[in-house]
Design an enzyme around this catalytic site. Structure first.
Site, PDB file in Angstrom:
ATOM      1  N   ASN A   9       6.836  -1.785 -16.427  1.00  0.00           N
ATOM      2  CA  ASN A   9       6.821  -0.729 -15.415  1.00  0.00           C
ATOM      3  C   ASN A   9       7.990   0.195 -15.744  1.00  0.00           C
ATOM      4  O   ASN A   9       9.145  -0.142 -15.485  1.00  0.00           O
ATOM      5  CB  ASN A   9       6.976  -1.370 -14.028  1.00  0.00           C
ATOM      6  CG  ASN A   9       6.926  -0.346 -12.905  1.00  0.00           C
ATOM      7  OD1 ASN A   9       6.874   0.867 -13.153  1.00  0.00           O
ATOM      8  ND2 ASN A   9       6.964  -0.814 -11.684  1.00  0.00           N
ATOM      9  N   ARG A  91       2.071  -0.358 -15.757  1.00  0.00           N
ATOM     10  CA  ARG A  91       1.818   0.353 -14.517  1.00  0.00           C
ATOM     11  C   ARG A  91       1.857   1.845 -14.837  1.00  0.00           C
ATOM     12  O   ARG A  91       2.852   2.346 -15.351  1.00  0.00           O
ATOM     13  CB  ARG A  91       2.896   0.001 -13.509  1.00  0.00           C
ATOM     14  CG  ARG A  91       2.656   0.657 -12.188  1.00  0.00           C
ATOM     15  CD  ARG A  91       3.702   0.242 -11.199  1.00  0.00           C
ATOM     16  NE  ARG A  91       3.414   0.829  -9.915  1.00  0.00           N
ATOM     17  CZ  ARG A  91       4.146   0.591  -8.844  1.00  0.00           C
ATOM     18  NH1 ARG A  91       5.182  -0.203  -8.908  1.00  0.00           N
ATOM     19  NH2 ARG A  91       3.827   1.158  -7.702  1.00  0.00           N
ATOM     20  N   HIS A 179       0.122   3.401  -4.628  1.00  0.00           N
ATOM     21  CA  HIS A 179       0.377   1.982  -4.281  1.00  0.00           C
ATOM     22  C   HIS A 179      -0.894   1.148  -4.404  1.00  0.00           C
ATOM     23  O   HIS A 179      -1.026   0.099  -3.771  1.00  0.00           O
ATOM     24  CB  HIS A 179       0.941   1.835  -2.846  1.00  0.00           C
ATOM     25  CG  HIS A 179       2.351   2.313  -2.700  1.00  0.00           C
ATOM     26  ND1 HIS A 179       2.802   2.974  -1.574  1.00  0.00           N
ATOM     27  CD2 HIS A 179       3.418   2.232  -3.530  1.00  0.00           C
ATOM     28  CE1 HIS A 179       4.081   3.280  -1.725  1.00  0.00           C
ATOM     29  NE2 HIS A 179       4.481   2.842  -2.899  1.00  0.00           N
ATOM     30  N   GLY A 208       8.168   0.121   1.562  1.00  0.00           N
ATOM     31  CA  GLY A 208       9.298  -0.115   0.669  1.00  0.00           C
ATOM     32  C   GLY A 208      10.104   1.163   0.603  1.00  0.00           C
ATOM     33  O   GLY A 208      10.094   1.956   1.554  1.00  0.00           O
ATOM     34  N   ARG A 239      11.957  10.404   0.837  1.00  0.00           N
ATOM     35  CA  ARG A 239      10.887  11.419   0.855  1.00  0.00           C
ATOM     36  C   ARG A 239      10.477  11.724   2.295  1.00  0.00           C
ATOM     37  O   ARG A 239      10.527  10.852   3.159  1.00  0.00           O
ATOM     38  CB  ARG A 239       9.660  10.902   0.081  1.00  0.00           C
ATOM     39  CG  ARG A 239       9.863  10.848  -1.398  1.00  0.00           C
ATOM     40  CD  ARG A 239       8.702  10.161  -2.106  1.00  0.00           C
ATOM     41  NE  ARG A 239       9.140   8.935  -2.740  1.00  0.00           N
ATOM     42  CZ  ARG A 239       8.331   8.003  -3.249  1.00  0.00           C
ATOM     43  NH1 ARG A 239       7.028   8.174  -3.211  1.00  0.00           N
ATOM     44  NH2 ARG A 239       8.821   6.922  -3.790  1.00  0.00           N
ATOM     45  N   GLY A 328       8.507  -4.069   4.866  1.00  0.00           N
ATOM     46  CA  GLY A 328       7.406  -4.756   5.546  1.00  0.00           C
ATOM     47  C   GLY A 328       7.545  -6.273   5.509  1.00  0.00           C
ATOM     48  O   GLY A 328       7.224  -6.963   6.474  1.00  0.00           O
ATOM     49  N   GLU A 378       2.673  -6.560  -7.437  1.00  0.00           N
ATOM     50  CA  GLU A 378       1.959  -5.598  -8.280  1.00  0.00           C
ATOM     51  C   GLU A 378       1.928  -6.057  -9.741  1.00  0.00           C
ATOM     52  O   GLU A 378       0.946  -5.836 -10.447  1.00  0.00           O
ATOM     53  CB  GLU A 378       2.630  -4.223  -8.165  1.00  0.00           C
ATOM     54  CG  GLU A 378       2.396  -3.586  -6.797  1.00  0.00           C
ATOM     55  CD  GLU A 378       3.530  -2.688  -6.345  1.00  0.00           C
ATOM     56  OE1 GLU A 378       4.670  -3.180  -6.202  1.00  0.00           O
ATOM     57  OE2 GLU A 378       3.290  -1.490  -6.127  1.00  0.00           O
TER      58      GLU A 378
HETATM   59  P1  AMP Z   1      10.961  -1.991  -2.157  1.00  0.00           P
HETATM   60  O1  AMP Z   1      10.846  -0.562  -2.589  1.00  0.00           O
HETATM   61  O2  AMP Z   1       9.642  -2.625  -1.848  1.00  0.00           O
HETATM   62  O3  AMP Z   1      11.810  -2.830  -3.083  1.00  0.00           O
HETATM   63  O4  AMP Z   1      11.758  -1.980  -0.761  1.00  0.00           O
HETATM   64  C1  AMP Z   1      13.072  -1.475  -0.643  1.00  0.00           C
HETATM   65  C2  AMP Z   1      13.423  -1.350   0.807  1.00  0.00           C
HETATM   66  O5  AMP Z   1      13.332  -2.639   1.435  1.00  0.00           O
HETATM   67  C3  AMP Z   1      14.844  -0.843   1.080  1.00  0.00           C
HETATM   68  O6  AMP Z   1      14.827   0.131   2.095  1.00  0.00           O
HETATM   69  C4  AMP Z   1      15.548  -2.072   1.586  1.00  0.00           C
HETATM   70  O7  AMP Z   1      16.576  -1.748   2.474  1.00  0.00           O
HETATM   71  C5  AMP Z   1      14.439  -2.785   2.313  1.00  0.00           C
HETATM   72  N1  AMP Z   1      14.769  -4.204   2.548  1.00  0.00           N
HETATM   73  C6  AMP Z   1      14.874  -5.200   1.670  1.00  0.00           C
HETATM   74  N2  AMP Z   1      15.277  -6.335   2.296  1.00  0.00           N
HETATM   75  C7  AMP Z   1      15.422  -6.021   3.608  1.00  0.00           C
HETATM   76  C8  AMP Z   1      15.819  -6.752   4.784  1.00  0.00           C
HETATM   77  N3  AMP Z   1      16.143  -8.046   4.720  1.00  0.00           N
HETATM   78  N4  AMP Z   1      15.857  -6.089   5.965  1.00  0.00           N
HETATM   79  C9  AMP Z   1      15.545  -4.778   6.031  1.00  0.00           C
HETATM   80  N5  AMP Z   1      15.170  -4.047   4.979  1.00  0.00           N
HETATM   81  C10 AMP Z   1      15.105  -4.656   3.769  1.00  0.00           C
END
Ligand code: AMP
Length: 392
Positions: A9, A91, A179, A208, A239, A328, A378
Site C-alpha cells: 500500500n 491497493r 474505502h 478512521g 478533510r 469506529g 483491507e
Molecule cells: P485509521 O485511519 O483507521 O488508522 O484511524 C485513525 C484514527 O483513529 C485517528 O483519529 C485516531 O485518533 C483514532 N483512534 C485510534 N485509536 C483510538 C482510540 N483508542 N480512541 C479514539 N480514537 C482512536
C-alpha cells in the site's frame, strides 16, 4: 517457511506491507512500513504477535519508493529465510468506471491506470510507483491491482450520478465511492456473524483518518458518502466532507485562492483539525476540555447521524449498523454519540458491550437494529483477491 502473498500500500511518502502465508486462513507472517521516504526515512517490521523484528533508518540520501522497495525485498530475503513471495497485491485508489473487480497487472493495465491519475492526483501516482518498479525489475512476479472504488460499482446509476450537464458527466465526473476494500471485507465477514444483516440492509461506518459510510443491501454497495473524490461525505481528520460547492467559489472570488490553496484547505486544514484548531487525532480531542475540541467531536458525530439518515432512506430501512476503522473500532464515546440520536430507528446500545474490545455486537438483545464493531482488514482482503484471481 511457506509461500507468501505480499500486499503493498504505497502512499505519498510511505510504503506499507504485509506478507500473508498462502493457505486457507492467510495468516500474516510479517508487516510494517517504510515512511518519510523523501526525508528522514525509517523502516520498521513486526511479526504476527506485534513484536518489532526489524528497524532501519536511512542516514544518507532518502531512499524514495524505489530504494524502500529494494530494501524491503532484501530485508525479507534476509530476515524471513525460505519465504517465497509468489505474488504481490497492490491497493490502488482508483479503478474508474471500468474496473469493478481486481485485475492482474500488465503493461496495458498500467497505462489504463495512469490515465486515471486526473481522477485521484493525490494518491494514484504513488500507488502506481511500486507497480511500475516491480513490473520492470521482477517481470516474473505476478501483480494484482485491487481498487478502493471497485466495490461500489454495484450501486445503481442514480446513486452514482451528479446533476451535472451530460457532457461533464461523460468525462467521468460521477460518484465513485472509496474505502471499498474495507467495505468488501466487512460484507464478507457479516454472513458468519449476523445472517440477517448480511442478507438485509446494513450501514457500515468506516471511521478512521479518512471516514465514509456505505449502505449494503444483501452485501452489495448501493450508496456511499464519498463521491467523485475522497473529500466528500463525512467530516474527517483533516478533510471537510460534504461542502456547499458555493464555498469553493467564494474562496476563489473573495479570498483569491487558487486550486492548490483550496485543495490544501479541503484536504489538509479542515475536518477535526481545522474545527478544533488542535489536532486531527480523535484521542487527543476526546481527552481535551477545550470547547473547540468538543465542538469538533460533536460536529463529527452530527454529520455521521445526518448521513446515516440519508443512507437509511436509500436502503428503505435498517437492519444493522457496523462500526469499523481506527475511530469506529476504538472510540466508545463516538459510537455512543452516534447511536443515541438513532434510537427512533430502533438502535439500542448495550453500554457495557460498547466499552469492550474486539469484534462484538454492542446493541442490546431487544435492539431492533443490530449494532456491531467489526475490525476491518483491507490488507487481508487484498491477499484474498490475489489468491482467488491467480488461483494460488
Ligand atoms: P485509521 O485511519 O483507521 O488508522 O484511524 C485513525 C484514527 O483513529 C485517528 O483519529 C485516531 O485518533 C483514532 N483512534 C485510534 N485509536 C483510538 C482510540 N483508542 N480512541 C479514539 N480514537 C482512536
Amino acid at each position: 517457511m511457506p509461500d507468501a502473498i505480499l500486499v503493498l500500500n504505497a502512499g505519498s511518502s510511505s510504503l506499507k506491507f504485509t506478507a500473508f502465508a498462502l493457505g486457507e486462513d492467510l495468516s500474516p507472517i510479517v508487516s510494517g512500513l517504510a515512511e518519510e521516504l523523501s526525508g528522514t526515512a525509517r523502516f520498521r517490521a513486526k511479526n504476527a504477535a506485534g513484536e518489532v523484528v526489524g528497524e532501519h533508518a536511512w542516514s544518507d540520501d532518502p531512499p524514495g519508493h524505489d530504494g524502500a522497495l529494494a530494501f524491503l525485498f532484501a530485508w525479507l530475503r534476509e530476515h524471513v529465510p525460505g519465504m517465497t513471495v509468489r505474488a504481490v497485491g497492490h491497493r490502488v485508489v482508483h479503478g474508474g468506471a471500468t474496473y469493478a473487480a481486481p485485475v492482474r497487472i500488465d503493461a496495458d493495465l498500467i497505462a489504463a491506470l495512469e490515465a486515471l491519475v486526473p481522477l485521484a492526483p493525490l494518491h494514484q501516482p504513488h500507488n502506481l510507483l511500486p507497480i511500475r518498479l516491480l513490473a520492470e525489475k521482477r517481470p516474473d512476479l505476478p501483480q494484482v491491482a485491487c481498487f478502493d472504488t471497485a466495490f461500489h460499482r454495484t450501486a445503481p446509476d442514480l446513486a452514482q450520478a451528479f446533476a451535472l450537464p451530460a457532457e461533464i458527466t461523460a468525462r467521468g465526473v460521477r460518484r465513485y465511492g472509496f474505502h471499498g476494500l474495507s467495505y468488501e471485507y466487512i460484507a464478507r465477514t457479516l454472513p458468519q456473524l449476523d445472517p440477517r444483516a448480511a442478507a438485509g440492509r446494513t450501514i457500515v461506518l468506516h471511521l478512521g483518518n479518512g471516514a465514509s459510510a456505505c449502505a449494503l443491501l444483501g452485501g452489495r454497495s448501493i450508496a456511499s458518502t464519498m463521491g467523485f473524490t475522497a473529500v466528500d461525505g463525512l467530516m474527517m481528520g483533516t478533510r471537510t466532507g460534504a461542502l456547499d460547492p458555493g464555498v469553493v467559489l467564494y474562496l476563489m472570488d473573495e479570498l483569491g485562492m487558487d486550486a492548490r490553496a483550496i485543495e490544501d484547505v479541503l484536504y489538509r486544514r479542515s475536518g477535526l483539525l481545522g474545527v478544533s484548531g488542535l489536532s486531527s487525532d480523535m484521542r487527543v480531542l476526546l481527552a481535551s476540555e477545550d470547547p473547540a475540541a468538543r465542538f469538533a467531536v460533536e460536529l463529527f458525530c452530527y454529520r455521521i447521524v445526518r448521513e446515516v439518515g440519508s443512507l437509511v432512506a436509500a436502503l428503505e430501512g435498517l437492519d444493522a449498523l457496523v462500526f469499523t476503522a481506527g475511530i469506529g473500532e476504538n472510540a466508545a464515546p463516538i459510537r455512543a454519540k452516534v447511536c443515541a440520536p438513532l434510537a427512533w430507528l430502533g438502535v439500542a446500545l448495550d453500554e457495557a458491550a460498547n466499552e469492550g474490545r474486539g469484534l462484538r455486537r454492542i446493541s442490546t438483545e431487544a435492539s431492533r437494529v443490530a449494532v456491531w464493531v467489526v475490525p476491518t482488514d483491507e490488507e487481508r482482503m487484498i491477499a484474498r483477491h490475489v489468491r482467488e484471481l491467480l488461483s494460488l
